[in-house]
Design a protein around this motif. Sequence first.
Motif, PDB file in Angstrom:
ATOM      1  N   LYS A  57      27.104  41.666  35.124  1.00  0.00           N
ATOM      2  CA  LYS A  57      28.432  41.069  34.984  1.00  0.00           C
ATOM      3  C   LYS A  57      28.924  41.236  33.548  1.00  0.00           C
ATOM      4  O   LYS A  57      28.136  41.280  32.604  1.00  0.00           O
ATOM      5  CB  LYS A  57      28.396  39.577  35.329  1.00  0.00           C
ATOM      6  N   ASN A  60      32.726  37.622  33.092  1.00  0.00           N
ATOM      7  CA  ASN A  60      32.629  36.855  34.346  1.00  0.00           C
ATOM      8  C   ASN A  60      32.948  37.690  35.579  1.00  0.00           C
ATOM      9  O   ASN A  60      33.295  37.148  36.637  1.00  0.00           O
ATOM     10  CB  ASN A  60      33.566  35.632  34.309  1.00  0.00           C
ATOM     11  N   THR A  61      32.821  38.998  35.474  1.00  0.00           N
ATOM     12  CA  THR A  61      33.191  39.902  36.560  1.00  0.00           C
ATOM     13  C   THR A  61      31.991  40.734  36.991  1.00  0.00           C
ATOM     14  O   THR A  61      31.444  41.481  36.166  1.00  0.00           O
ATOM     15  CB  THR A  61      34.331  40.850  36.120  1.00  0.00           C
ATOM     16  N   HIS A 140      39.919  36.960  33.330  1.00  0.00           N
ATOM     17  CA  HIS A 140      38.514  37.049  33.724  1.00  0.00           C
ATOM     18  C   HIS A 140      37.612  36.206  32.824  1.00  0.00           C
ATOM     19  O   HIS A 140      36.632  35.616  33.284  1.00  0.00           O
ATOM     20  CB  HIS A 140      38.035  38.504  33.673  1.00  0.00           C
ATOM     21  N   LYS A 141      37.941  36.162  31.552  1.00  0.00           N
ATOM     22  CA  LYS A 141      37.075  35.466  30.597  1.00  0.00           C
ATOM     23  C   LYS A 141      37.035  33.961  30.836  1.00  0.00           C
ATOM     24  O   LYS A 141      36.077  33.286  30.456  1.00  0.00           O
ATOM     25  CB  LYS A 141      37.542  35.745  29.164  1.00  0.00           C
ATOM     26  N   PRO A 143      36.152  30.857  32.604  1.00  0.00           N
ATOM     27  CA  PRO A 143      35.195  30.544  33.677  1.00  0.00           C
ATOM     28  C   PRO A 143      35.789  29.579  34.689  1.00  0.00           C
ATOM     29  O   PRO A 143      36.812  28.936  34.435  1.00  0.00           O
ATOM     30  CB  PRO A 143      34.026  29.911  32.913  1.00  0.00           C
ATOM     31  N   ASP A 157      34.396  33.601  44.510  1.00  0.00           N
ATOM     32  CA  ASP A 157      34.544  34.311  43.252  1.00  0.00           C
ATOM     33  C   ASP A 157      35.388  35.573  43.444  1.00  0.00           C
ATOM     34  O   ASP A 157      36.282  35.873  42.639  1.00  0.00           O
ATOM     35  CB  ASP A 157      33.156  34.667  42.704  1.00  0.00           C
ATOM     36  N   ARG A 161      39.154  36.352  41.866  1.00  0.00           N
ATOM     37  CA  ARG A 161      39.293  37.549  41.036  1.00  0.00           C
ATOM     38  C   ARG A 161      40.371  38.479  41.584  1.00  0.00           C
ATOM     39  O   ARG A 161      41.169  39.053  40.814  1.00  0.00           O
ATOM     40  CB  ARG A 161      37.949  38.269  40.964  1.00  0.00           C
TER      41      ARG A 161
END
Length: 788
Positions: A57, A60-61, A140-141, A143, A157, A161
């Motif tokens: 990851k 957070n991806t 994305h960063k 959380p 998740d 996204r």
Amino acid sequence: MCLKYSEQDTRAKFIDPQLKQDEWDEDFIIREYFFTAGRKLSGNRRGKQLYVDYLLKYNNTPLAIIEAKRYDKEPTHGLQQAIDYAQKLKVDTVFSTNGKKIYEFSLTTGRGKFIDNYPTPQSLYNSKFSTNKNLKAELHKIPFYLTGSMKPRYYQDIAVREVMDAIADNQQRILLTLATGTGKTFIAFQITYKLFTARWNVDGVHRRPRILFLADRNILADQAINTFNPLEKDLIKINGDEIRSRNGQVPTNANVFFAIYQAIAEKENIGGYYRQYPPDFFDLIIIDECHRGAANENGSWRDILTYFSSAVHLGLTATPKRSDNIDTYNYFGKPVYEYSLKDGINDGFLTPYKVKRIRTNIDEYIPTKDDIIISGEIEDKIYNLSDFEKKIVVEDRTELIAQGILANIQEMDKTIIFCVNQSHALMMRDAINKYKNVSDPHYCVRITSDEGDIGKTLLEKFQDNDKDIPTILTSSQMLTTGVDAKSVKNVVLVRVINSIVEFKQIVGRGTRVIEGKDFFTIIDFTGATNLFYDDAWDGLPEAPPEMIVIKDEDDIEPIPNSPIEKPVDEEEEPDYAETDVDFQIEETSKKEKIVVKLKNGRNLKITDVEVRYVGDDGRPLTVSEFLDKLTLFLPNLFNSEEQLRELWSKPETRDELLAKLGQLGFDSEQLGTLKEMFEAEQSDIFDLLAFLSYNKNIISRVQRADATRAHAEFFNGYENQKAQEFLYFILERYKKDGIEELKRDKLSELIQLNGLGTTNDAAKVFGNVDNLITAFYRLQEVMYKAVS
């Protein structure tokens, strides 16, 4: 020389150092990432959990997975499974390695190649996100907002996204399709939290967005508000009380607004409150259960969305794509992510179901001269299932169905009965209460709009998993959505359902997972479950199943004659109230219904109960499919009749075999149903397996036990009379309760029940402990060789 490193050694000595060298910090690596819970099986057990050796990851991806093999294995061994898992996780890149070689496979291009080093996190991230990279990276960063030990499920998740990426790509209309019970509101909150934290808005200026969560029922809006509680200082509900407190003005001093569309839409002679807001006031509108009318050209929802056209519109729905729902897809476009009911069940996040299709000898009514017409004008025609309660009422039939429901549920299992209309729900409640065994006055209650605040209170108690009462609810439309009652074990259909959208919503009332709930049962009196075979369900269309008669219900006593009360007016199917109070739905009167009293002595009964279990494709299995699936897998579990007998003769290997069957979808519940299908309820599962595999005769447990007793040589080998009597006692227990009495951990209990005292006392009878245990095992070997 080929080094015999284990897979764990290969990871530690080769894969981990290579990842570190290629800039993959520990924060970017999840080892043995389990992403499913394992399908629920009977006995509070779980099927196999899916996992990947490494999940990589960045921001957070999830970007890639690594399939790790032993040092002496081929590097691409197991690649196909890794690709399947990557597709499920929406990951574009798969690495497969034995520590010596690294193979990279791209799901985007469908091509693979050997590489010397892993791509760095930043380079892999940049290759995945080529447009609007700055905004995507910022979103994305951030959380998820999580408390305690809470963790998002993999599909949640993915859903968040995908929406973030769609918003960053300036997509104005976005659709998420996820099965009921999979946490759509949790997903909506995480989307809101990320946008709120990033200060994203459609104007592109640095301010927090204004978001409207739009629902069509108060219960849905209120549940959403509870989920959004971490933002409570920034949220408000738009309703009549709030607007009246502001002298007719809508609230503007918040960032997250909740409303049911009926509260703000235009009404007769009253302008819509939503028009008090500037058209560009909201940045994002989240439309819950958007299939209901958000995309309907003539609907009030559509007027609101058209007015706020500059906002991003995010639709949430659990319903499938089909002709009666196609407007939703035309409006929003293709879903950015879909997570189906079958996926939720197979992953273990939703509860599996079985179907009981119940037929009666009054599924159609032909008027006779001996029947008494209480009211209305009867026609000389056949009245079928779709006519009952709408055109004609036969109270005796309602009572028969009530008896059938009680006969096919566990007494204290929470149950929702979906009726034709409110008056039918009332009659069904009264019929259940007439034949129930539980004395509590609230055991069965009606929950419809007519019940007002009393109904709300009873519904809240029903939803409380710590309360047993109310146990049964009767309703018509009120409970098709919005009822989050995890402990529901029975969903009963006593009305004809033609809409697969409605059907899927109703099925969703039972799918929520709770400890001790291995499956739920759909009890169908009207054939509604044939919708499982519609081409809009999860998979390709197929024909309805052949009938399997499981048992006859002759033991239900004939319904006694009883006076019929004065008929009530026919009700329409209730529309959702154009008000902010759910329990104030008005129903209109239609022409007088026909009410019939059957002639004295007519014997009504349930003719058959057909049981089906859901397969991996999300549909109930037909009898042929059920058997085909089992017989297909049996050769993988044993390769001869002798091996089957050997496996079944030992408690440990028998349990292992049953566990493997459970993993394949044939646990004790399904095998029990299979025994009923072959009229082998008093037989051992061993006999069923031997019959299906080797065409052996099915015998009863009594026959097996009696044949075992005839082996005098075995029993005479124990000179102590108490030893022989104890072995005979085990056979008697087996006759009564089956293989449960043959488990190794059952031995001490059997000793006590037989009166031998303690295990030490029993050991003395057999000479020593080893002899005792050997005799227990040897008895079972004789049992399964006694009849060949």
